[in-house]
Design an enzyme around this catalytic site. Structure first.
Site, short mmCIF file in Angstrom:
data_model
loop_
_atom_site.label_atom_id
_atom_site.label_comp_id
_atom_site.label_asym_id
_atom_site.label_seq_id
_atom_site.Cartn_x
_atom_site.Cartn_y
_atom_site.Cartn_z
N ARG A 87 -6.02 40.19 49.44
CA ARG A 87 -4.72 39.66 49.86
C ARG A 87 -4.85 38.23 50.40
O ARG A 87 -4.02 37.38 50.12
CB ARG A 87 -4.09 40.57 50.90
CG ARG A 87 -2.64 40.19 51.17
CD ARG A 87 -1.93 41.20 52.05
NE ARG A 87 -1.66 42.40 51.27
CZ ARG A 87 -1.78 43.63 51.74
NH1 ARG A 87 -2.17 43.84 52.98
NH2 ARG A 87 -1.49 44.66 51.00
N GLY A 88 -5.92 37.95 51.13
CA GLY A 88 -6.13 36.60 51.66
C GLY A 88 -6.26 35.58 50.54
O GLY A 88 -5.65 34.51 50.59
#
Length: 162
Positions: A87-88
């Site tokens: 997700r980052g």
């Protein structure tokens, strides 16, 4: 950690420090309190220009490209920071595209990534009480090593073992 991961961007807000900025804020607030309609009218042109810039960026972002090299560097930063999941990585790419589009471009640059990486990853780093660097400062340090110094994942990992 899972809760913070749900937030795409994270910013720290603080009080302005210079006397000039504080004075301007106080004057603006006084103007608003005395006549909200006039305050809005005075800012309308600038606000409309910003609105148009944002709407143009919203259309332009669809055409923004991030090179494979930049994506590898972004993933390298995330890996070195031990960011859980992907997700980052995804948030950094999306935010950099949005920033490039806002600036009127369709090609994401190292500088675009640098402008957003702290907001995207600062809250995703693991907090180590013995680590003097934390959050955004740690992200910026790793970003510099990969983007400015040109180091690879292996370079940084091997240097840490020495």
């Amino acid at each position: 950690p899972q809760l913070l991961d749900r937030f795409g961007l994270y910013v720290e807000i603080s009080t302005v420090n210079t006397p000039q900025e504080r004075l301007q804020l106080a004057l603006n607030r006084t103007q608003y309190d005395l006549n909200p309609e006039a305050f809005y009218a005075e800012a309308a042109e600038e606000q409309d220009a910003l609105k148009q810039k944002l709407l143009a960026a919203k259309e332009r972002v669809k055409d923004c490209e991030v090179s494979k090299d930049l994506r590898v560097k972004i993933s390298t930063v995330c890996s070195l920071l031990d960011i859980d999941g992907i997700r980052g990585d995804m948030v950094v790419v999306r935010a950099a595209k949005a920033y490039a589009a806002y600036e009127g471009r369709t090609e994401v640059t190292d500088e675009d990534v640098g402008r957003v990486v702290g907001m995207c990853l600062g809250h995703r780093t693991r907090k180590d009480p013995l680590d003097p660097l934390g959050g955004i400062v740690k992200v910026q340090a790793v970003f510099k090593r990969i983007f400015a110094d040109g180091l690879t994942y292996e370079d940084v990992r091997n240097a840490g073992e020495e």
